[in-house]
Design a protein around this motif. Structure first.
Motif, PDB file in Angstrom:
ATOM      1  N   THR A  22     -28.698 -35.792   0.259  1.00  0.00           N
ATOM      2  CA  THR A  22     -28.107 -34.485  -0.042  1.00  0.00           C
ATOM      3  C   THR A  22     -26.926 -34.177   0.867  1.00  0.00           C
ATOM      4  O   THR A  22     -27.019 -34.369   2.086  1.00  0.00           O
ATOM      5  N   ASP A  45     -40.502 -31.285   4.365  1.00  0.00           N
ATOM      6  CA  ASP A  45     -39.662 -32.016   3.405  1.00  0.00           C
ATOM      7  C   ASP A  45     -40.509 -33.189   2.939  1.00  0.00           C
ATOM      8  O   ASP A  45     -40.706 -34.160   3.681  1.00  0.00           O
ATOM      9  N   THR A  47     -40.091 -35.596   0.930  1.00  0.00           N
ATOM     10  CA  THR A  47     -39.419 -36.903   0.772  1.00  0.00           C
ATOM     11  C   THR A  47     -38.153 -36.838   1.612  1.00  0.00           C
ATOM     12  O   THR A  47     -37.054 -36.726   1.097  1.00  0.00           O
ATOM     13  N   ASP A  79     -41.897 -39.844   3.998  1.00  0.00           N
ATOM     14  CA  ASP A  79     -41.038 -40.718   3.188  1.00  0.00           C
ATOM     15  C   ASP A  79     -41.671 -42.102   3.085  1.00  0.00           C
ATOM     16  O   ASP A  79     -42.351 -42.565   4.000  1.00  0.00           O
ATOM     17  N   GLY A 104     -45.143 -43.021   4.010  1.00  0.00           N
ATOM     18  CA  GLY A 104     -46.085 -43.246   2.926  1.00  0.00           C
ATOM     19  C   GLY A 104     -45.713 -42.487   1.664  1.00  0.00           C
ATOM     20  O   GLY A 104     -44.684 -41.810   1.617  1.00  0.00           O
ATOM     21  N   PHE A 107     -47.434 -38.539  -2.732  1.00  0.00           N
ATOM     22  CA  PHE A 107     -48.484 -38.203  -3.704  1.00  0.00           C
ATOM     23  C   PHE A 107     -49.873 -38.578  -3.187  1.00  0.00           C
ATOM     24  O   PHE A 107     -50.887 -38.179  -3.747  1.00  0.00           O
TER      25      PHE A 107
HETATM   26  C1  LIG Z   1     -33.266 -38.047  -3.102  1.00  0.00           C
HETATM   27  S1  LIG Z   1     -33.812 -38.729  -1.615  1.00  0.00           S
HETATM   28  C2  LIG Z   1     -33.813 -37.320  -0.617  1.00  0.00           C
HETATM   29  C3  LIG Z   1     -33.824 -37.567   0.818  1.00  0.00           C
HETATM   30  C4  LIG Z   1     -33.568 -36.313   1.680  1.00  0.00           C
HETATM   31  N1  LIG Z   1     -34.582 -35.303   1.453  1.00  0.00           N
HETATM   32  C5  LIG Z   1     -32.223 -35.746   1.306  1.00  0.00           C
HETATM   33  O1  LIG Z   1     -32.211 -34.711   0.660  1.00  0.00           O
HETATM   34  O2  LIG Z   1     -31.193 -36.341   1.596  1.00  0.00           O
HETATM   35  C6  LIG Z   1     -35.425 -39.074  -1.995  1.00  0.00           C
HETATM   36  C7  LIG Z   1     -36.237 -39.732  -0.919  1.00  0.00           C
HETATM   37  O3  LIG Z   1     -37.543 -39.831  -1.422  1.00  0.00           O
HETATM   38  C8  LIG Z   1     -38.167 -40.987  -0.924  1.00  0.00           C
HETATM   39  N2  LIG Z   1     -39.301 -41.226  -1.815  1.00  0.00           N
HETATM   40  C9  LIG Z   1     -39.272 -41.699  -3.076  1.00  0.00           C
HETATM   41  N3  LIG Z   1     -40.519 -41.698  -3.601  1.00  0.00           N
HETATM   42  C10 LIG Z   1     -41.337 -41.192  -2.640  1.00  0.00           C
HETATM   43  C11 LIG Z   1     -42.744 -40.930  -2.564  1.00  0.00           C
HETATM   44  N4  LIG Z   1     -43.543 -41.179  -3.581  1.00  0.00           N
HETATM   45  N5  LIG Z   1     -43.249 -40.425  -1.421  1.00  0.00           N
HETATM   46  C12 LIG Z   1     -42.450 -40.176  -0.356  1.00  0.00           C
HETATM   47  N6  LIG Z   1     -41.102 -40.402  -0.373  1.00  0.00           N
HETATM   48  C13 LIG Z   1     -40.568 -40.897  -1.479  1.00  0.00           C
HETATM   49  C14 LIG Z   1     -37.054 -42.001  -0.942  1.00  0.00           C
HETATM   50  O4  LIG Z   1     -37.308 -43.032  -0.039  1.00  0.00           O
HETATM   51  C15 LIG Z   1     -35.837 -41.162  -0.532  1.00  0.00           C
HETATM   52  O5  LIG Z   1     -35.622 -41.223   0.825  1.00  0.00           O
END
Ligand SMILES: C[S@@+](CC[C@H](N)C(=O)[O-])C[C@H]1O[C@@H](n2cnc3c(N)ncnc32)[C@H](O)[C@@H]1O
Length: 558
Positions: A22, A45, A47, A79, A104, A107
């Motif tokens: 973002t 946050d 993810t 994450d 991890g 979900f």
């Molecule tokens: C769109 S990015 C957003 C990262 C940060 N919040 C930002 O806004 O810049 C999505 C993030 O979700 C992580 N991700 C994807 N699936 C996930 C899951 N099931 N559980 C945790 N993290 C996850 C990815 O590794 C990635 O870093």
């Protein structure tokens, strides 16, 4: 400052986990509101990627009086990607902050209300959930995500991208007066699979603000985004909608600038994508001068055979099996490619029959098939047609529930826009189209006039607003959506047809030659300017919005 990517984080890996980070101005804007001026807000946050939101929240907490060294007690990030977490820790540490970072699958995190939860209740959830499409969102993570959403009463279809379940699961960590501030794909407003999420949003929060951007905000993603800013519990009937050009404009956004909108309880919120005055113009024109297509006649699905390849026959097959005419019903062949203009004539049917198209539908009148019919049915059994689901639920399997010939065909799956076609051939059809049987009190000109006069910018905009966009930019309108498609009212139809009927042949030729925009201009002039009395600039505005939503859906220029 956008965090750099660890060398071992190849682009396709990033894409598969939806790692589009973002821009800082958006994270700052959302974190500022989410922390609510407090030094001790517990922020998650789910993810967190490379901490752009956690950093923004930490700075806000510090600005609100928190001791930076204690932010590890209130800031939480999860994450999948270990390297991103290590980078997050380093970035936070570099500014004297800390956070509880968990590597991890989010979900797999039990909610605070579930046994084994470690994260606890939050005052705020911030972030930008991964937009992983259904074909990449699979396996255990998908199963967990569906279960997590269902635990909050939201049943998601197999077409759902990962962000939908993540939004719902993340909000289950919020205290009753908690705040959520997330970047979401704008398809929240427009796609079919997000319907349960739209319903849940209205029921879950006491207030909801949506911020729409005119411009794309992510350099490396084609996705339009919407900011969801919501708080409290108990549900609300109206949202506040804010439209800004870009992230810079967020700083000047004032909470009172929002426009109150009452999103529909069912269906899509695509009209929220229209700029306020254009949405008002569209609603004004449709209310005064247009009527629902359903008021002319209910759109119905064509015959569902269960195996069109067997039940729809060519002339050659009919002859080869010597099937008698009265065991067959003439149809427009499955699909829509052979329907170019606004009319389907007997001559065109004949042409398609000679060209070897499937112009017959098996519709046996007898219960004791003999001769050619019996041979054809045996042929079908040999092909296993009788095992097709729709065949297994009817008796006899070889007699499909043939629907009658409609007055007008409706192409409900379309790349460009849905079309009405006058069924002058009087033939039946299968489920690759809808059909409209005009009501007895419909104007007599309706069958001929509607197909051409529906090629106006209001109806086209209506299709984008009431239709559903599917993968690949297909616009789909189920019968219930086609029924609310705005078409010229009987009075407007009569007025405009006076001019247009003389030009019918010429306009049809233009359509068959692909010059549809020329036709739209002429129909707009007759229907919207001369017929409804709209000033040309309003017509241009409506045409622009129809084109903008279409290009957005198809990701192609008109
Ligand atoms: C769109 S990015 C957003 C990262 C940060 N919040 C930002 O806004 O810049 C999505 C993030 O979700 C992580 N991700 C994807 N699936 C996930 C899951 N099931 N559980 C945790 N993290 C996850 C990815 O590794 C990635 O870093």
């Amino acid at each position: 400052m956008l965090a750099t990517v660890e060398p071992r984080d190849e682009p396709d890996l990033r894409k598969r986990r939806g790692a589009f980070f973002t821009p800082a101005p958006i994270a700052d804007f959302l974190a500022a509101w989410a922390t609510g001026g407090r030094p001790d807000a517990r922020v998650l946050d789910p993810t967190c990627g490379e901490a752009v939101f956690l950093l923004a929240a930490a700075r806000r907490l510090a600005a609100n009086g928190a001791d930076p060294a204690t932010t590890g007690e209130v800031l939480h990030g999860v994450d999948l990607h270990q390297a991103s977490l290590e980078h997050s820790r380093a970035l936070l540490k570099a500014e004297g902050f800390d956070a509880n970072l968990i590597a991890g699958d989010f979900f797999a995190q039990p909610t605070p209300a579930q046994l084994g939860g470690t994260l606890g209740w939050m005052d705020a959830v911030v972030g930008n959930p991964p937009f992983v499409r259904y074909h990449d969102h699979k396996g255990q993570t998908r199963r967990r995500s569906a279960a997590a959403a269902l635990a909050q009463g939201v049943r998601l279809s197999g077409l759902a991208s990962s962000w939908a379940a993540l939004l719902v699961h993340a909000c289950s960590f919020l205290k009753p007066d908690g705040r959520v501030a997330l970047v979401l794909p704008a398809e929240l407003l427009t796609v079919g699979y997000a319907e349960p999420v739209r319903r849940w949003l209205r029921e879950r929060f006491a207030s909801v603000h949506l911020v729409l951007f005119e411009q794309l905000q992510f350099r490396d993603a084609e996705e339009q985004v919407v900011l969801l800013v919501a708080q409290g519990s108990g549900g609300c009937d109206a949202f506040a909608l804010h439209q800004v050009r870009d992230a810079e404009e967020l700083e000047r956004l004032h909470v009172f600038d929002g426009v109150a909108v009452a999103p529909q309880a069912q269906g899509k919120w695509t009209d929220l994508l229209l700029p306020t005055e254009r949405r008002a113009l569209f609603r004004r024109v449709t209310t005064r001068h247009f009527a629902d297509l359903g008021s002319y006649g209910a759109p119905e699905l064509g015959t569902v055979t269960g195996a069109n390849a067997f039940f729809a026959l060519t002339e050659a097959t009919r002859e080869r099996f010597n099937i008698a005419g009265n065991d067959l019903t003439p149809i427009v062949p499955p699909g829509t490619k052979h329907l170019q203009g606004s009319r389907f004539t007997r001559g065109r049917w004949e042409q398609l029959r000679l060209q070897g198209e499937r112009v017959w539908l098996l519709n046996p009148k007898t219960n004791r098939p003999r001769g050619g019919l019996a041979r054809y049915i045996a042929h079908g059994r040999g092909l296993g047609v009788h095992d097709a689901y729709k065949c297994t639920v009817r008796t006899p399997w070889w007699r499909p529930p043939v629907v009658g010939a409609p007055d007008v065909f409706f192409t409900y799956m379309s790349h460009r826009y849905p079309r009405l076609i006058a069924n002058e051939a009087g033939v039946s059809f299968v489920n690759s189209m809808h059909g409209v049987v005009l009501r007895a009190d419909a104007p007599t000109i309706a069958r001929d006039a509607l197909p051409l006069l529906a090629l106006n910018s209001v109806t086209m905009l209506g299709a984008e607003v009431f239709g559903r966009s599917y993968g690949g930019g297909i616009l789909k309108m189920e019968p219930s959506e086609a029924a609310v498609l705005p078409v010229p009212s009987p009075a407007l139809l009569a007025r405009a047809w006076k001019t247009i009927h003389k030009r019918r042949e010429h306009l049809d030729e233009l359509l068959r030659a692909g010059h549809w925009q020329q036709v739209v201009e002429e129909i707009d002039a007759a229907v919207l300017i001369q017929g409804a009395g709209l000033p040309p600039q309003d017509v241009l505005a409506l045409r622009f919005e129809a084109s903008r939503l279409r290009r957005r859906r198809t990701r192609k220029d008109d």
